[in-house]
Design a protein around this motif. Structure first.
Motif, PDB file in Angstrom:
ATOM      1  N   GLU A 144       5.715   2.373  -4.779  1.00 51.76           N
ATOM      2  CA  GLU A 144       5.068   1.294  -4.031  1.00 51.76           C
ATOM      3  C   GLU A 144       6.018   0.587  -3.065  1.00 51.76           C
ATOM      4  O   GLU A 144       5.584  -0.085  -2.124  1.00 51.76           O
ATOM      5  CB  GLU A 144       4.468   0.267  -4.994  1.00 51.76           C
ATOM      6  N   GLN A 194       7.532   1.890  -0.851  1.00 50.57           N
ATOM      7  CA  GLN A 194       7.307   2.469   0.474  1.00 50.57           C
ATOM      8  C   GLN A 194       6.604   1.483   1.410  1.00 50.57           C
ATOM      9  O   GLN A 194       6.888   1.457   2.614  1.00 50.57           O
ATOM     10  CB  GLN A 194       6.450   3.742   0.360  1.00 50.57           C
ATOM     11  N   LYS A 195       5.696   0.694   0.876  1.00 48.50           N
ATOM     12  CA  LYS A 195       4.966  -0.251   1.723  1.00 48.50           C
ATOM     13  C   LYS A 195       5.930  -1.233   2.387  1.00 48.50           C
ATOM     14  O   LYS A 195       5.797  -1.539   3.580  1.00 48.50           O
ATOM     15  CB  LYS A 195       3.930  -1.000   0.898  1.00 48.50           C
ATOM     16  N   SER A 196       6.896  -1.728   1.643  1.00 47.92           N
ATOM     17  CA  SER A 196       7.876  -2.669   2.198  1.00 47.92           C
ATOM     18  C   SER A 196       8.798  -1.976   3.179  1.00 47.92           C
ATOM     19  O   SER A 196       9.145  -2.528   4.228  1.00 47.92           O
ATOM     20  CB  SER A 196       8.682  -3.296   1.057  1.00 47.92           C
ATOM     21  N   PHE A 205       8.153   0.675   5.061  1.00 42.86           N
ATOM     22  CA  PHE A 205       7.425   0.943   6.302  1.00 42.86           C
ATOM     23  C   PHE A 205       7.195  -0.347   7.098  1.00 42.86           C
ATOM     24  O   PHE A 205       7.219  -0.336   8.332  1.00 42.86           O
ATOM     25  CB  PHE A 205       6.098   1.641   6.002  1.00 42.86           C
ATOM     26  N   ALA A 206       6.967  -1.457   6.386  1.00 43.26           N
ATOM     27  CA  ALA A 206       6.750  -2.728   7.075  1.00 43.26           C
ATOM     28  C   ALA A 206       8.011  -3.176   7.810  1.00 43.26           C
ATOM     29  O   ALA A 206       7.940  -3.687   8.935  1.00 43.26           O
ATOM     30  CB  ALA A 206       6.321  -3.797   6.075  1.00 43.26           C
ATOM     31  N   SER A 228       3.824   8.106   9.171  1.00 42.40           N
ATOM     32  CA  SER A 228       2.807   7.213   8.617  1.00 42.40           C
ATOM     33  C   SER A 228       2.751   7.309   7.092  1.00 42.40           C
ATOM     34  O   SER A 228       3.259   8.259   6.490  1.00 42.40           O
ATOM     35  CB  SER A 228       1.434   7.530   9.215  1.00 42.40           C
ATOM     36  N   LEU A 229       2.105   6.307   6.493  1.00 43.00           N
ATOM     37  CA  LEU A 229       1.975   6.223   5.042  1.00 43.00           C
ATOM     38  C   LEU A 229       0.502   6.055   4.692  1.00 43.00           C
ATOM     39  O   LEU A 229      -0.163   5.151   5.208  1.00 43.00           O
ATOM     40  CB  LEU A 229       2.782   5.031   4.522  1.00 43.00           C
ATOM     41  N   GLU A 234      -2.852   5.481   2.042  1.00 42.72           N
ATOM     42  CA  GLU A 234      -3.156   4.515   0.990  1.00 42.72           C
ATOM     43  C   GLU A 234      -2.653   4.994  -0.369  1.00 42.72           C
ATOM     44  O   GLU A 234      -2.359   4.185  -1.250  1.00 42.72           O
ATOM     45  CB  GLU A 234      -4.660   4.251   0.939  1.00 42.72           C
ATOM     46  N   LEU A 280       0.132   6.458  -0.709  1.00 42.13           N
ATOM     47  CA  LEU A 280       1.596   6.422  -0.569  1.00 42.13           C
ATOM     48  C   LEU A 280       2.215   7.779  -0.247  1.00 42.13           C
ATOM     49  O   LEU A 280       3.398   8.009  -0.510  1.00 42.13           O
ATOM     50  CB  LEU A 280       2.254   5.830  -1.831  1.00 42.13           C
TER      51      LEU A 280
END
Length: 221
Positions: free
Chosen positions: A158, A160-162, A164-165, A176-177, A179, A181
């Motif tokens: 998870e 990964q979301k941070s 990529f942000a 790209s990522l 949903e 992940l």
């Protein structure tokens, strides 16, 4: 906290037949398999686009918690990997979507070729990460700890979301990522690499920092 995100590209890093065969699950390959590998590698190279985006973040470690100012994560193994560091190199790397298209094409008409292309794609993205880390360390006169990626050990995927942000991977390098992940292109990597200032030789092999010693893809080096 705002992070300056830069990009880096390179021409083809040196190719390792042995590593590609290892990733393809073909250790001990015969001459015919090696010829197939090299033929696939030549075809794949025409589709490669070696791209990296990266930034430097501060890091404060307290117990198992790594605070990067922009986000924090609890991971015993990452905290151990970054112990003693006050900053970290965060990067995303990809070799592009061309190899995915070749794998999909030959998955339908030549499974053996698709397997070799999978191994080549894995070797190419690892070679790109090695080349980037080596270039960064030499260019900035620093050392780097072994890179550590979301999903390794106890570092949650998870994160990964941070990542990529912070790095804005879609805009910077077309990565790209989903949903779920999953990264696209698939032959891509995101990673943390602790920055040290004792100018020691950089260590970039992720296997050295992974506790899964039974992994069939583990490097023997």
């Amino acid at each position: 906290m705002s992070v300056i995100v830069s990009t880096w590209t390179c021409s083809s890093p040196p190719f390792s037949e042995e590593e590609a065969l290892r990733y393809a699950g073909c250790r001990g390959a015969d001459e015919g398999m090696r010829r197939l590998l090299l033929d696939c590698a030549a075809q794949a190279e025409e589709q490669m686009a070696y791209r990296v985006c990266y930034g430097v973040l501060s890091v404060c470690i307290q117990g198992d918690c790594c605070d990067f100012a922009n986000f924090s994560v609890c991971s015993r193994q990452l905290a151990k990997n970054l112990d003693g560091c006050t900053s970290v190199l965060l990067f995303g790397a990809t070799v592009g979507v061309g190899i995915d298209r070749l794998i999909a094409k030959y998955g339908r008409i030549s499974p053996a070729r698709a397997v070799m292309l999978q191994g080549i794609g894995a070797e190419r993205i690892e070679a790109l990460c090695d080349a980037f880390c080596r270039n960064y360390a030499e260019g900035n006169d620093v050392g780097l700890r072994p890179r550590f990626s979301p999903g390794y050990g106890d570092l949650p995927l998870e994160v990964q979301k941070s990542v990529f942000a912070v790095l804005d991977c879609p805009r910077k390098i077309g990565l790209s990522l989903s949903e779920s992940l999953l990264m696209s292109p698939s032959k891509s990597v995101t990673a943390f690499a602790g920055i040290t200032h004792n100018k020691r030789k950089s260590e970039n092999n992720g296997c050295s920092s992974c506790e899964n010693t039974g992994c069939s893809y583990r490097s023997e080096q």
